[in-house]
Motif scaffolding. Structure first.
Motif, mmCIF file in Angstrom:
data_model
loop_
_atom_site.group_PDB
_atom_site.id
_atom_site.type_symbol
_atom_site.label_atom_id
_atom_site.label_comp_id
_atom_site.label_asym_id
_atom_site.label_seq_id
_atom_site.Cartn_x
_atom_site.Cartn_y
_atom_site.Cartn_z
ATOM 1 N N ALA A 20 36.818 46.346 43.032
ATOM 2 C CA ALA A 20 37.048 46.412 41.585
ATOM 3 C C ALA A 20 38.253 45.566 41.188
ATOM 4 O O ALA A 20 38.224 44.837 40.187
ATOM 5 C CB ALA A 20 37.254 47.864 41.158
ATOM 6 N N GLY A 21 39.322 45.642 41.983
ATOM 7 C CA GLY A 21 40.511 44.854 41.688
ATOM 8 C C GLY A 21 40.265 43.365 41.836
ATOM 9 O O GLY A 21 40.730 42.563 41.022
ATOM 10 N N ASP A 22 39.529 42.989 42.887
ATOM 11 C CA ASP A 22 39.224 41.575 43.101
ATOM 12 C C ASP A 22 38.375 41.015 41.970
ATOM 13 O O ASP A 22 38.633 39.917 41.463
ATOM 14 C CB ASP A 22 38.479 41.393 44.427
ATOM 15 N N VAL A 23 37.338 41.766 41.576
ATOM 16 C CA VAL A 23 36.459 41.315 40.499
ATOM 17 C C VAL A 23 37.236 41.171 39.197
ATOM 18 O O VAL A 23 37.100 40.178 38.472
ATOM 19 C CB VAL A 23 35.279 42.299 40.313
ATOM 20 N N ARG A 24 38.074 42.139 38.914
ATOM 21 C CA ARG A 24 38.847 42.086 37.661
ATOM 22 C C ARG A 24 39.790 40.889 37.642
ATOM 23 O O ARG A 24 39.948 40.233 36.603
ATOM 24 C CB ARG A 24 39.645 43.391 37.509
ATOM 25 N N MET A 25 40.395 40.582 38.804
ATOM 26 C CA MET A 25 41.302 39.439 38.860
ATOM 27 C C MET A 25 40.549 38.130 38.653
ATOM 28 O O MET A 25 41.007 37.238 37.912
ATOM 29 C CB MET A 25 42.036 39.407 40.204
ATOM 30 N N LEU A 26 39.395 38.001 39.294
ATOM 31 C CA LEU A 26 38.599 36.787 39.122
ATOM 32 C C LEU A 26 38.151 36.614 37.681
ATOM 33 O O LEU A 26 38.143 35.500 37.142
ATOM 34 C CB LEU A 26 37.385 36.814 40.047
ATOM 35 N N LEU A 27 37.767 37.703 37.031
ATOM 36 C CA LEU A 27 37.366 37.628 35.630
ATOM 37 C C LEU A 27 38.520 37.168 34.744
ATOM 38 O O LEU A 27 38.331 36.377 33.818
ATOM 39 C CB LEU A 27 36.848 38.989 35.156
ATOM 40 N N GLY A 61 32.173 30.184 47.506
ATOM 41 C CA GLY A 61 32.874 30.567 48.715
ATOM 42 C C GLY A 61 33.853 31.705 48.460
ATOM 43 O O GLY A 61 33.990 32.616 49.289
ATOM 44 N N VAL A 62 34.522 31.662 47.315
ATOM 45 C CA VAL A 62 35.454 32.728 46.954
ATOM 46 C C VAL A 62 34.705 34.040 46.762
ATOM 47 O O VAL A 62 35.120 35.094 47.267
ATOM 48 C CB VAL A 62 36.218 32.353 45.666
ATOM 49 N N LEU A 106 24.977 36.303 43.851
ATOM 50 C CA LEU A 106 24.722 37.170 42.707
ATOM 51 C C LEU A 106 26.037 37.592 42.072
ATOM 52 O O LEU A 106 26.166 37.635 40.840
ATOM 53 C CB LEU A 106 23.935 38.405 43.152
ATOM 54 N N ALA A 107 27.022 37.883 42.901
ATOM 55 C CA ALA A 107 28.333 38.275 42.378
ATOM 56 C C ALA A 107 28.914 37.179 41.498
ATOM 57 O O ALA A 107 29.447 37.449 40.416
ATOM 58 C CB ALA A 107 29.280 38.583 43.539
ATOM 59 N N LEU A 108 28.789 35.921 41.938
ATOM 60 C CA LEU A 108 29.321 34.809 41.154
ATOM 61 C C LEU A 108 28.572 34.672 39.838
ATOM 62 O O LEU A 108 29.185 34.453 38.783
ATOM 63 C CB LEU A 108 29.223 33.518 41.964
ATOM 64 N N ASP A 109 27.252 34.807 39.883
ATOM 65 C CA ASP A 109 26.460 34.725 38.646
ATOM 66 C C ASP A 109 26.882 35.809 37.655
ATOM 67 O O ASP A 109 27.020 35.552 36.452
ATOM 68 C CB ASP A 109 24.963 34.871 38.958
ATOM 69 N N LEU A 110 27.059 37.023 38.175
ATOM 70 C CA LEU A 110 27.427 38.136 37.304
ATOM 71 C C LEU A 110 28.847 37.984 36.756
ATOM 72 O O LEU A 110 29.142 38.419 35.640
ATOM 73 C CB LEU A 110 27.321 39.450 38.081
#
Length: 207
Positions: A95-102, A145-146, A168-172
């Motif tokens: 959750a933290g990683d996704v939020r940072m990337l966003l 890659g990230v 899929l994660a990158l697309d989302l």
């Protein structure tokens, strides 16, 4: 010719031969910066070597010494962006990683220059396979890659099941932001990134 007595030529004699082109790094960087500014101002189709040189404060010859056409100049600049890449987050949770990337992606796409340049280059890429390949590397391959590394760490922590799809994660992650910021050109409301992060994590199978 002067000698130091040991048969070696003096420092003066070892200078760059007269007439040899020495590419100054400050001029190269000024030209690269001018490319971004010119793309944002007039777009790829209307961009010219003359305009880039004028904006960079150099002569056309300085540009042509480094790149043989505006396409190759743009390809070089785009490739440099790809090499810089997106930072790989490691907050300790998916959750933290996704939020940072966003947050990083939203900040980049909100930049006035990016909002002008990216759609223009994507439209031009439909007519240029070379540019299409460079953009794919800059906007997708380096970031995939990230995302893949982020998903792999989440699998190791037991947050999501094995086989979760990094692509899929990158697309989302990027699709909704691109749509909102560059297609619809709407603001990102308060709480949107938190809600989007939760949706991405849920879609990847986190419990």
């Amino acid at each position: 010719m002067a000698s130091d007595g040991s048969g070696n030529q003096s420092a003066a004699a070892r200078r760059t031969p007269a007439g040899a082109a020495v590419l100054r790094e400050d001029k190269t960087e000024a030209i690269r910066a001018a490319v971004f500014e010119e793309l944002a101002a007039v777009g790829f189709a209307r961009m010219s070597i003359e305009g880039i040189a004028r904006r960079a404060g150099v002569g056309k010859t300085a540009v042509y010494r480094r790149w043989r056409s505006k396409l190759h100049l743009v390809l070089d600049v785009v490739s440099a962006v790809a090499a810089a890449g997106m930072p790989t987050p490691d907050t300790g949770s998916l959750a933290g990683d996704v939020r940072m990337l966003l947050e990083v992606a939203a900040r980049a796409l909100r930049h006035p220059m990016a909002s002008q340049i990216i759609p223009d280059l994507l439209a031009e890429a439909a007519r240029s396979p070379e540019l299409a390949g460079a953009l794919k590397a800059a906007l997708h391959d380096s970031q995939e890659g990230v995302a893949t590394a982020m998903v792999a760490r989440a699998v190791e922590r037991g947050e999501i099941p094995a086989g979760a799809d990094g692509r899929l994660a990158l697309d989302l992650l990027t699709g909704p932001l691109y749509w909102r910021l560059l297609v619809v050109r709407d603001e990102v409301p308060k709480g949107y990134l938190d809600a989007l992060a939760a949706s991405v994590v849920a879609a990847l199978g986190a419990e």
